[in-house]
Write a protein that holds these residues in place. Structure first.
Motif, short mmCIF file in Angstrom:
data_model
loop_
_atom_site.label_atom_id
_atom_site.label_comp_id
_atom_site.label_asym_id
_atom_site.label_seq_id
_atom_site.Cartn_x
_atom_site.Cartn_y
_atom_site.Cartn_z
N GLN A 443 23.51 68.88 100.39
CA GLN A 443 22.20 69.48 100.49
C GLN A 443 20.95 69.39 99.88
OE1 GLN A 443 23.44 73.58 102.76
NE2 GLN A 443 24.93 73.33 101.10
N MET A 444 21.03 68.63 98.84
CA MET A 444 19.82 68.17 98.13
C MET A 444 18.96 67.08 98.79
SD MET A 444 20.46 68.63 94.03
CE MET A 444 20.62 70.17 93.32
N VAL A 445 20.05 66.38 99.83
CA VAL A 445 19.43 65.33 100.36
C VAL A 445 19.74 65.05 101.80
CG1 VAL A 445 18.94 63.75 98.18
CG2 VAL A 445 21.24 63.81 99.50
N ALA A 457 22.90 52.82 110.09
CA ALA A 457 23.64 52.80 108.84
C ALA A 457 24.80 53.46 109.07
CB ALA A 457 22.74 52.95 107.73
N ASN A 458 26.13 52.90 109.31
CA ASN A 458 27.24 53.62 109.88
C ASN A 458 28.21 54.12 108.69
OD1 ASN A 458 26.40 53.65 112.68
ND2 ASN A 458 27.57 51.72 113.04
N ILE A 459 27.43 54.86 107.79
CA ILE A 459 28.24 55.25 106.75
C ILE A 459 29.17 56.44 107.06
CG2 ILE A 459 26.25 54.72 105.34
CD1 ILE A 459 25.34 57.56 105.04
N ILE A 460 30.13 57.07 106.10
CA ILE A 460 30.79 57.89 106.36
C ILE A 460 30.65 58.73 105.18
CG2 ILE A 460 33.23 58.87 106.24
CD1 ILE A 460 34.09 56.11 107.88
N VAL A 461 30.19 60.06 105.17
CA VAL A 461 30.10 61.12 104.43
C VAL A 461 31.11 61.97 104.20
CG1 VAL A 461 28.31 62.80 103.46
CG2 VAL A 461 27.69 60.75 104.72
N ILE A 462 31.62 62.14 103.17
CA ILE A 462 33.14 63.32 102.98
C ILE A 462 32.44 64.21 102.04
CG2 ILE A 462 35.10 63.54 101.97
CD1 ILE A 462 35.44 60.46 102.66
N ILE A 463 32.27 65.32 102.69
CA ILE A 463 31.57 66.72 101.86
C ILE A 463 32.75 67.36 101.45
CG2 ILE A 463 30.04 68.51 102.35
CD1 ILE A 463 28.34 67.04 104.24
N SER A 464 32.71 67.65 100.38
CA SER A 464 33.85 68.85 99.77
C SER A 464 33.28 69.90 99.39
CB SER A 464 34.15 68.17 98.23
OG SER A 464 34.94 68.97 97.55
N ASP A 465 33.49 70.96 100.63
CA ASP A 465 32.91 72.06 100.34
C ASP A 465 33.66 73.28 99.84
OD1 ASP A 465 31.77 74.69 101.23
OD2 ASP A 465 31.79 74.19 103.56
N ASN A 491 27.12 78.10 103.42
CA ASN A 491 26.86 76.69 104.02
C ASN A 491 27.13 76.59 105.56
OD1 ASN A 491 26.87 75.38 101.51
ND2 ASN A 491 28.86 75.29 101.21
N PRO A 492 26.45 75.57 106.14
CA PRO A 492 26.36 75.44 107.61
C PRO A 492 27.63 74.68 108.07
CG PRO A 492 24.67 73.90 106.73
CD PRO A 492 25.42 74.55 105.37
#
Length: 548
Positions: A443-445, A457-465, A491-492
């Motif tokens: 959430q900082m970026v 840019a087909n990145i995969i972001v894995i968010i540890s919530d 968090n959303p």
């Protein structure tokens, strides 16, 4: 050979100079203070990537510098644009990454009046950059750009900041474009190489700690050959785990935060330590305890590109000035056969034992997430991360299998992983790029996910919530038990955020659901977010938060 340019405005001359330096892509947030530079870039053979915030643009430039070994370039506007970008400059400084940041500046006839958004950039960036300059004449642009690109890449690489007064950029000039920077070899004296090999040849319990900049794929292979010939165990300094294939029989783990206790003891027990490019900073030395300054009990061979770094904290037995990449190639050629014996065999066994997953609480287990990434991703996949306890699972369990498959800030900057992933995917569109982020880190970026979507840019972001700033909550529990304060996060739905961008997004709450979710994300052909719901009790591979 130089080109003489006809009279043109400073922005066009600047763009021509960047082309001469081989710059292929720049990152920016536009600003009225450098409109002429944007105009110059319009006709240049340089991709212009518009980020969402200056910190993201600067971190994308820094990541490009890490990936290519050549200066990443960013443009930002004056005042708040520069202060936002300073986060990326700090990463580049502590990570020894070549980078050039261009900042718009107030017109020269308004200097020292505290004009709108005026900042003294020499004072502001002095402690954060290798050099800070301001170009006061358009006809000196080629000189300043050449100087900047030389400084950014020589010795210990790092960031350079150039301030661009608005009237200088818009003014017209005739000047010769200077060709690309010519760099020294970075090699050490042959006598020094021979002395290092001779000292290691008679060591009983040697250990190599690698780090720093100026590496490449050839240097990484040379490191493996050098270690193999001389029977040397190799540990990676903080977030430099891709300098040696982790499957190599001489790789023994990372010497950083959350170090394997057995490896920590091995550092203490070593009779000779070769620090090859590593600064031996706080994170690598566990708060300067694994080696005790100013004279460690271990004999220290320190090889570093910056002579002022040698002896700064630790007095070495042997001191060698040289960039680690070129030097390790010399060492590989000069290496003498030496058996690693039980010392090497046991060190490798300790690493393998440390790789065995340690179960953590909850239905979705990060140790199994990383284990699946090891199995599913190709050898050249690039993994990025920022800062937070979530990264401890990655550093402990992931096996990096090639040079420049790890992009992570040794400065410990939260928010780094997402912009770094965008830069990596733009640089290597054919490779898998996976960003791991905590809920606070992302959430900082988070706005830079929009940059990824805009540029495909087909990145995969894995968010540890886990609903908190986990690292701080961990320290809080240690020092002020059961008194949480200022660390909770509401968090959303991060998967819904991805879908709002017309990207792929899904939520994962069980370990068995992660593998199919990752496969679907990889097959989607779009940027993706995997929202992982982690039990708040699982603060790290070895840390549990009871009664959270």
């Amino acid at each position: 050979m130089t080109d003489t340019t006809p009279s043109q405005h400073g922005g066009a001359l600047l763009a021509a100079c960047l082309e001469a330096q081989g710059v292929e892509r720049v990152f920016c947030i536009p600003g009225e203070s450098y409109l002429a530079a944007l105009d110059g870039l319009h006709d240049a053979d340089i991709d212009v990537v518009v980020a969402r915030q200056e910190g993201g643009a600067a971190m994308m430039a820094e990541a490009t510098g890490k990936l290519t070994g050549k200066p990443g370039v960013a443009f930002v506007t004056r005042g708040p644009g520069a202060t936002n970008a300073s986060a990326g400059v700090h990463v580049a400084f502590q990570d020894s990454t070549p980078m050039v940041l261009f900042i718009g500046q107030v017109a020269s006839d308004q200097r020292d009046r505290e004009a709108f958004q005026e900042v003294d950039y020499r004072a502001m960036f002095g402690p954060l950059a290798k050099w800070v300059g301001e170009i006061d004449r358009a006809d000196r642009i080629p000189e300043y750009v050449s100087h900047a690109f030389h400084i950014a890449q020589t010795g210990r690489p790092g960031p350079v900041v150039l301030s661009l007064p608005e009237d200088m950029l818009s003014g017209r000039a005739e000047a010769e474009v200077v060709p690309a920077a010519v760099l020294p070899s970075g090699e050490a004296a042959q006598a020094d190489i021979e002395a290092v090999v001779a000292r290691l040849a008679v060591a009983e319990k040697p250990l190599v700690i690698v780090g720093g900049a100026s590496w490449d794929a050839e240097a990484a292979r040379a490191l493996g050959a050098f270690a193999d010939t001389m029977g040397l165990p190799v540990g990676a300094s903080f977030r430099c785990q891709d300098l040696l294939d982790n499957r190599h029989p001489n790789y023994v783990g990372d010497v950083g935060i959350g170090i394997n206790p057995a490896l920590a003891q091995r550092v203490r027990d070593a009779d000779v330590i070769l620090a090859l490019g590593a600064r031996l900073g706080e994170m690598t030395t566990s708060g300067y305890t694994l080696l005790t300054p100013p004279v460690a009990k271990q004999a220290l061979i320190h090889i570093h590109a910056d002579p002022s770094e040698i002896g700064r904290v630790y007095r070495p037995e042997l001191a060698v000035v040289g960039q680690p990449g070129p030097v390790v190639k010399q060492l590989a050629k000069a290496a003498q056969a030496r058996a690693g014996g039980n010392w090497l065999r046991d060190a490798r066994a300790d690493y393998k034992a440390w790789q065995e997953p340690q179960e953590t609480p909850g239905a979705l287990k990060m140790e199994q997430v990383i284990a699946h990434l090891n199995e599913a991703l190709p050898d050249d996949a690039i993994l990025t991360n920022g800062a937070g306890n979530y990264s401890a699972w990655l550093h402990r369990y992931y096996r990096y299998r090639g040079w420049r498959t790890q992009l992570a800030p040794t400065s410990g900057s939260m928010g780094y992983g997402l912009p770094a992933a965008v830069a990596a995917k733009l640089e290597h569109p054919d490779r898998d790029v996976i960003c791991l982020a905590g809920d606070g880190c992302f959430q900082m970026v988070s706005q830079e996910f929009g940059t990824a979507c805009e540029y495909g840019a087909n990145i995969i972001v894995i968010i540890s919530d886990n609903g908190m700033y986990g690292t701080i909550r961990m320290h809080q529990q240690r020092h002020y038990p059961n008194r949480p304060s200022g660390t909770q996060l509401q968090n959303p739905d991060f998967a819904a955020l991805a879908r709002a961008y017309d990207a792929f997004g899904t939520t994962v709450e069980k370990t068995e659901d992660f593998a199919p979710a990752l496969a679907e994300a990889r097959a989607s052909g779009r940027p993706a977010i995997l929202h992982l719901k982690i039990d708040p009790a699982a603060l790290g591979p070895k840390v549990r938060l009871e009664g959270h």
